[in-house]
Scaffold this active site. Sequence first.
Site, PDB file in Angstrom:
ATOM      1  N   LYS A  56     -19.105  18.468  -2.109  1.00  0.00           N
ATOM      2  CA  LYS A  56     -19.565  17.142  -2.563  1.00  0.00           C
ATOM      3  C   LYS A  56     -20.044  16.316  -1.374  1.00  0.00           C
ATOM      4  O   LYS A  56     -20.471  15.180  -1.525  1.00  0.00           O
ATOM      5  CB  LYS A  56     -18.419  16.373  -3.238  1.00  0.00           C
ATOM      6  N   GLN A  96     -14.979  12.314  -4.973  1.00  0.00           N
ATOM      7  CA  GLN A  96     -16.225  11.558  -5.157  1.00  0.00           C
ATOM      8  C   GLN A  96     -16.362  10.418  -4.152  1.00  0.00           C
ATOM      9  O   GLN A  96     -17.327   9.656  -4.215  1.00  0.00           O
ATOM     10  CB  GLN A  96     -16.276  10.965  -6.579  1.00  0.00           C
ATOM     11  N   HIS A 152     -10.349  13.167 -13.249  1.00  0.00           N
ATOM     12  CA  HIS A 152     -10.959  14.492 -13.457  1.00  0.00           C
ATOM     13  C   HIS A 152      -9.832  15.433 -13.900  1.00  0.00           C
ATOM     14  O   HIS A 152      -8.671  15.233 -13.533  1.00  0.00           O
ATOM     15  CB  HIS A 152     -11.538  14.947 -12.107  1.00  0.00           C
ATOM     16  N   ASP A 170      -7.327  11.365  -4.980  1.00  0.00           N
ATOM     17  CA  ASP A 170      -8.341  12.401  -5.172  1.00  0.00           C
ATOM     18  C   ASP A 170      -9.665  11.813  -4.669  1.00  0.00           C
ATOM     19  O   ASP A 170     -10.280  10.986  -5.339  1.00  0.00           O
ATOM     20  CB  ASP A 170      -8.400  12.752  -6.662  1.00  0.00           C
ATOM     21  N   CYS A 211     -15.741  17.134 -16.937  1.00  0.00           N
ATOM     22  CA  CYS A 211     -14.335  17.464 -16.639  1.00  0.00           C
ATOM     23  C   CYS A 211     -13.469  16.218 -16.682  1.00  0.00           C
ATOM     24  O   CYS A 211     -12.548  16.048 -15.869  1.00  0.00           O
ATOM     25  CB  CYS A 211     -14.194  18.171 -15.290  1.00  0.00           C
TER      26      CYS A 211
HETATM   27  N1  PLP Z   1     -11.805  15.350  -8.618  1.00  0.00           N
HETATM   28  C1  PLP Z   1     -12.973  14.737  -8.850  1.00  0.00           C
HETATM   29  C2  PLP Z   1     -13.012  13.251  -8.959  1.00  0.00           C
HETATM   30  C3  PLP Z   1     -14.136  15.497  -8.966  1.00  0.00           C
HETATM   31  O1  PLP Z   1     -15.306  14.893  -9.199  1.00  0.00           O
HETATM   32  C4  PLP Z   1     -14.052  16.898  -8.850  1.00  0.00           C
HETATM   33  C5  PLP Z   1     -15.260  17.730  -9.043  1.00  0.00           C
HETATM   34  O2  PLP Z   1     -16.163  17.352  -9.762  1.00  0.00           O
HETATM   35  C6  PLP Z   1     -12.818  17.472  -8.586  1.00  0.00           C
HETATM   36  C7  PLP Z   1     -11.708  16.673  -8.482  1.00  0.00           C
HETATM   37  C8  PLP Z   1     -12.662  18.951  -8.433  1.00  0.00           C
HETATM   38  O3  PLP Z   1     -13.340  19.381  -7.291  1.00  0.00           O
HETATM   39  P1  PLP Z   1     -13.476  20.947  -6.973  1.00  0.00           P
HETATM   40  O4  PLP Z   1     -14.015  21.574  -8.228  1.00  0.00           O
HETATM   41  O5  PLP Z   1     -14.438  20.995  -5.841  1.00  0.00           O
HETATM   42  O6  PLP Z   1     -12.123  21.435  -6.619  1.00  0.00           O
END
Ligand code: PLP
Length: 421
Positions: free
Chosen positions: A241, A218, A138, A215, A379
């Site tokens: 999430k 998900q 992401h 990270d 993203c």
């Molecule tokens: N990393 C992953 C794999 C994500 O799916 C997301 C959000 O879609 C993020 C990071 C960023 O999360 P946040 O916007 O809640 O900080």
Amino acid sequence: MATAAATATAAALATGRFDAARARADFPILAREVNGRPLVYLDSAASAQRPRAVIAAVDHYETHLHANVHRGVHTLSQAATEAFEGARERVRRFLNARSTKEIIFTRGTTEAINLVAQSYARPHLAPGDEILVTWLEHHANIVPWQMVCAATGATLRVAPIDERGELRFDEFQALLSPRTKLVATAHVSNALGTVLPVKQIVAAAHARGIPVLLDGAQAVAHGGADVQALDCDFYAFSGHKLYGPTGIGMLYGREALLREMPPWQGGGDMILSVTFEGSTWNDLPWKFEAGTPNMSGAVGLAAAIDYLEGLGPQAVHAHEQRLLAKATAAALEIPGLRIIGTASDKAAVLSFTIEGIHPHDLGTILDHEGVAIRTGHHCAMPVMDFFKVAATARASFACYNVDGDVDRLIAALHAAREVFA
Ligand code: PLP
């Protein structure tokens, strides 16, 4: 709500199948209609809905407990502090961290990764050093590293993926070198659903003395994470999430690393003493929590964890996998439909394109039918580039989705094809 969750779990045990219809009834927003049709919500990978238990916990905090935390002797300040620090302990248990010193509240995954980039990576990086990510990330796990590389002269390296959307592990290993100062990788890809081999990634990096950030945005709602079993050094996730509120998330960090890291934001709460000559830092975890934190968010996050654990994360995971298999099989019957991301181990994410229909048009047509999916680059533009598509349509499944939701999705996709035929 714990009662409803317990009932759903009991029903799952009795029938051998998770009772999603019961879980669904815990989410008031799912009772609404969209465009005159009962809502089918298939966008939980972007943000999951909240059960009544989370809404009630936030409401209780706001109605009965709110004051600023940590620095008040009055009753409400102490109650708010207890609720906030209690939420930290709940997150610690959820992740199986050794200590609450290792649990830092942030606004979400993005802020947690930026914290590591600025506070851990930046002081460790010199020109020629490298940060290693994968092609599946992401943007939140790409851009903070680009920024820190630009500031230090370090280089961002990218481990490739294959046609199925799986990490090429041999090539990942080949990219590890004495120059690698940190590995930062998704636990689960949001664009494709690929579950990465994170234990092997951590083992390979640690064999060379390289720390690893995972990270988990998900991952946590779809099987959870045990940071001691994973043996990772940093782990990040977002409350929204995980059936929790927005604006709250957390960074797990190994205590020995956090101790050595300088604070990344200055202000109230992160200091022990301040004079105009200089300041000294608070203990962990508060050293990294400058300013008034999101107390109601933390309380909501703890309630979300209670809710998920009450349902039984493994039962939820098995249910989502069954829906994914059903949706995948039915989708493959649709002429012109191409599934993007066919990894052998996938979270409940179905990313696809349909020949001749732009994903945004598809999303709009489905919305007319009351079916909410996500369309776009998710993203994760490099993933789109890899598969040579500008965008995909993505349906993602959660504890509250039922078989009927898959049927409505598939029927709406067939109808969309007819519109464009
Ligand atoms: N990393 C992953 C794999 C994500 O799916 C997301 C959000 O879609 C993020 C990071 C960023 O999360 P946040 O916007 O809640 O900080």
